[in-house]
Every structure is written in structure tokens, then in C-alpha cells.
Design an enzyme around this catalytic site. Structure first.
Site, PDB file in Angstrom:
ATOM      1  N   PRO A  92       0.819  -1.220   0.000  1.00 58.31           N
ATOM      2  CA  PRO A  92       0.000   0.000   0.000  1.00 58.31           C
ATOM      3  C   PRO A  92       0.852   1.270   0.000  1.00 58.31           C
ATOM      4  O   PRO A  92       0.331   2.361  -0.220  1.00 58.31           O
ATOM      5  CB  PRO A  92      -0.833  -0.115   1.283  1.00 58.31           C
ATOM      6  CG  PRO A  92      -0.220  -1.190   2.089  1.00 58.31           C
ATOM      7  CD  PRO A  92       0.608  -2.038   1.187  1.00 58.31           C
ATOM      8  N   GLU A 119       2.258  -7.735   8.746  1.00 54.25           N
ATOM      9  CA  GLU A 119       2.236  -6.274   8.878  1.00 54.25           C
ATOM     10  C   GLU A 119       3.140  -5.566   7.888  1.00 54.25           C
ATOM     11  O   GLU A 119       2.942  -4.402   7.564  1.00 54.25           O
ATOM     12  CB  GLU A 119       2.613  -5.863  10.305  1.00 54.25           C
ATOM     13  CG  GLU A 119       1.534  -6.174  11.329  1.00 54.25           C
ATOM     14  CD  GLU A 119       0.170  -5.612  10.931  1.00 54.25           C
ATOM     15  OE1 GLU A 119       0.052  -4.392  10.761  1.00 54.25           O
ATOM     16  OE2 GLU A 119      -0.764  -6.430  10.790  1.00 54.25           O
ATOM     17  N   ARG A 157      -4.784  -8.689 -20.641  1.00 49.31           N
ATOM     18  CA  ARG A 157      -5.834  -8.372 -21.616  1.00 49.31           C
ATOM     19  C   ARG A 157      -5.367  -7.356 -22.653  1.00 49.31           C
ATOM     20  O   ARG A 157      -6.018  -7.176 -23.673  1.00 49.31           O
ATOM     21  CB  ARG A 157      -7.120  -7.920 -20.919  1.00 49.31           C
ATOM     22  CG  ARG A 157      -6.993  -6.663 -20.123  1.00 49.31           C
ATOM     23  CD  ARG A 157      -8.151  -6.524 -19.164  1.00 49.31           C
ATOM     24  NE  ARG A 157      -9.429  -6.386 -19.870  1.00 49.31           N
ATOM     25  CZ  ARG A 157      -9.798  -5.315 -20.549  1.00 49.31           C
ATOM     26  NH1 ARG A 157      -8.980  -4.286 -20.645  1.00 49.31           N
ATOM     27  NH2 ARG A 157     -10.964  -5.266 -21.139  1.00 49.31           N
ATOM     28  N   ASP A 172     -12.270   0.649 -23.895  1.00 51.47           N
ATOM     29  CA  ASP A 172     -12.662   0.566 -22.492  1.00 51.47           C
ATOM     30  C   ASP A 172     -12.483   1.898 -21.780  1.00 51.47           C
ATOM     31  O   ASP A 172     -11.732   2.746 -22.220  1.00 51.47           O
ATOM     32  CB  ASP A 172     -11.776  -0.437 -21.753  1.00 51.47           C
ATOM     33  CG  ASP A 172     -12.119  -1.862 -22.105  1.00 51.47           C
ATOM     34  OD1 ASP A 172     -13.190  -2.071 -22.673  1.00 51.47           O
ATOM     35  OD2 ASP A 172     -11.292  -2.732 -21.810  1.00 51.47           O
TER      36      ASP A 172
HETATM   37  N1  ADE Z   1      -0.918  -5.196   0.107  1.00 54.19           N
HETATM   38  C1  ADE Z   1      -1.740  -4.773   1.081  1.00 54.19           C
HETATM   39  N2  ADE Z   1      -2.507  -3.757   0.660  1.00 54.19           N
HETATM   40  C2  ADE Z   1      -2.151  -3.507  -0.636  1.00 54.19           C
HETATM   41  C3  ADE Z   1      -2.572  -2.580  -1.629  1.00 54.19           C
HETATM   42  N3  ADE Z   1      -3.525  -1.679  -1.375  1.00 54.19           N
HETATM   43  N4  ADE Z   1      -1.983  -2.628  -2.839  1.00 54.19           N
HETATM   44  C4  ADE Z   1      -1.014  -3.528  -3.089  1.00 54.19           C
HETATM   45  N5  ADE Z   1      -0.576  -4.435  -2.211  1.00 54.19           N
HETATM   46  C5  ADE Z   1      -1.142  -4.431  -0.994  1.00 54.19           C
END
Ligand code: ADE
Length: 231
Positions: A92, A119, A157, A172
Site C-alpha cells: 500500500p 504487517e 488483456r 474501455d
Molecule cells: N498489500 C496490502 N494492501 C495492498 C494494496 N492496497 N496494494 C497492493 N498491495 C497491498
């Protein structure tokens, strides 16, 4: 042309293969434009318990992915093919995935994606391999697998010959095709009337220029209403 090679390193290969064995990802593989290689990096962990995670230095909640099994697994996987791999770390904290990135990745010879759990990654994993750190959105998943699958689906794709008509990926939403960065226009199929809702007259007219004009107007209107940030 050689197929795109996608390596996915995960503790849950079953989760990943279930998705790759259906629909477009499967068709892409059957057409020979992509090959998938799944590796469980627990296989590279030591000891009877084959631990891949450990408690964080400095304390705190949750477990951290250990560097040794990941480094071993990545090196092993890299050695399996001499094509250079574009290295993707799912996190993230990464840059946000979008259609342009899908397009860029679809031009690579090889992608290697590492899916974390727990974590976080030991920071030395991050420092290790010149990762392109990618997030699929501002929310926290339980692991990188769904992210790797989102990227894989969006990439394969786009490979030549995967979709029926060549332009269908182009038209798309976000396709960066003839309508630029616009959401798609509304689609209709038969019946012409359903529960009082009818197909717009222009689409039934067979007048190609009028239809193209209507679709572009609708695409602009939709984008203005829903995603003005794209305009
Ligand atoms: N791992 C945990 N959350 C994630 C996300 N939002 N994007 C990519 N990998 C992740």
C-alpha cells in the site's frame, strides 16, 4: 515473439492460480502470449516450522516478513530464465496502479511480483532488488495477492490477440483509445424494450457517424458527471 513471463511469489499459490485458471487470464495463457510461474517462498524457509515471519525489532503489533526466505526465493526464480525481470513489490506504500502502468508493464518481457503478508516487509527486502513498489489503491489488503492478480488481469488483456477484437481494449474506460481518457459510453443489446426502458433511437438507426457522435457525447457526459478529475 516469446510469451510474457509472469512470476508471482506468494505464500498462497492456490489463491492466485484459482484466478489465473479462469476467463481472460486463462485464455491469454492458452493463446501462448503469457506464461505464469507461481512460487511459494515458504519452500525457501529454514527449520521445521519453515517460518517466513518474525516479531518486529523495537516491538509493536503484528509480524514482519523475514528477509532470508524472500531473497532465496527471488534469486532462485530469477535464475530460472535469462530474460530481465521488471520487479514489482505489492504494497500500500507504492505508487498507485493505473491503466498507463498496465500498458507499460504489458511491454515488458518478464514481470516478477512479490506478494507480502503480515504487517510488512523487513526493510532489507525493500532495499534488495530495485523494486517498482505498486499499490492498487488506498486501502489495506491482507496480502499482495489480490494486487498481483489485478495487475496481471489488467496487463494480459492488453497483450496482442487476447481480446476478440483488437480495439476492444482500446475503447474501455481509461483505454486511452479513440476517446482519450474518458469513461465508456452506455451499451445496449436486445431486447429493444425491457420493463419500459428502451434502446436509444440513434443506436437502432444504423447511421454510423451519428452513432459515433452520440457515443462520444455520452462518454464526455458520463466522465463529467462521475469523474471530472479525468477531464
Ligand atoms: N498489500 C496490502 N494492501 C495492498 C494494496 N492496497 N496494494 C497492493 N498491495 C497491498
Amino acid at each position: 515473439m516469446k510469451p510474457l513471463r509472469i512470476d508471482i511469489l506468494t505464500l498462497f499459490p492456490g489463491l492466485v492460480s484459482a484466478v489465473l485458471e479462469e476467463s481472460i487470464p486463462r485464455i491469454a495463457r492458452e493463446k501462448g502470449v503469457v506464461e505464469y510461474h507461481l512460487t511459494n517462498f515458504r519452500d525457501f524457509a529454514q527449520g521445521v516450522h519453515q517460518a517466513v515471519d518474525d516479531r518486529p525489532y523495537g516491538g509493536g503489533a503484528g509480524m514482519v516478513l523475514k528477509p532470508e526466505p524472500v531473497f532465496k526465493a527471488v534469486r532462485h526464480v530469477l535464475a530460472a530464465d535469462d530474460r530481465p525481470a521488471h520487479m514489482v513489490l505489492l504494497t500500500p506504500q507504492g505508487r498507485r496502479f493505473d491503466q498507463q502502468t498496465a500498458l507499460d508493464l504489458s511491454g515488458k518481457q518478464r514481470l516478477l511480483m512479490l506478494c507480502g503478508r503480515y504487517e510488512g516487509y523487513d526493510e532489507r527486502i525493500r532495499q534488495g532488488f530495485g523494486w517498482d513498489e505498486i499499490s492498487i489503491g488506498d486501502y489495506v489488503l491482507s496480502g499482495g495477492e489480490l494486487g498481483a492478480l489485478v495487475i496481471t488481469d489488467a496487463v494480459v488483456r492488453l497483450l496482442p490477440g487476447v481480446l476478440g477484437r483488437d480495439e476492444s481494449a482500446q475503447e474501455d474506460s481509461f483505454g486511452l483509445g479513440q476517446h482519450g481518457k474518458l469513461l465508456e459510453y452506455p451499451h445496449y443489446t436486445r431486447p429493444v424494450e425491457f420493463e419500459g426502458m428502451t434502446v436509444p433511437q440513434v443506436l437502432q438507426s444504423g447511421h454510423h457517424a451519428e452513432i459515433a457522435k452520440w457515443r462520444l457525447e455520452q462518454a464526455r457526459k458520463r466522465t463529467q458527471e462521475r469523474r471530472p478529475d479525468l477531464l
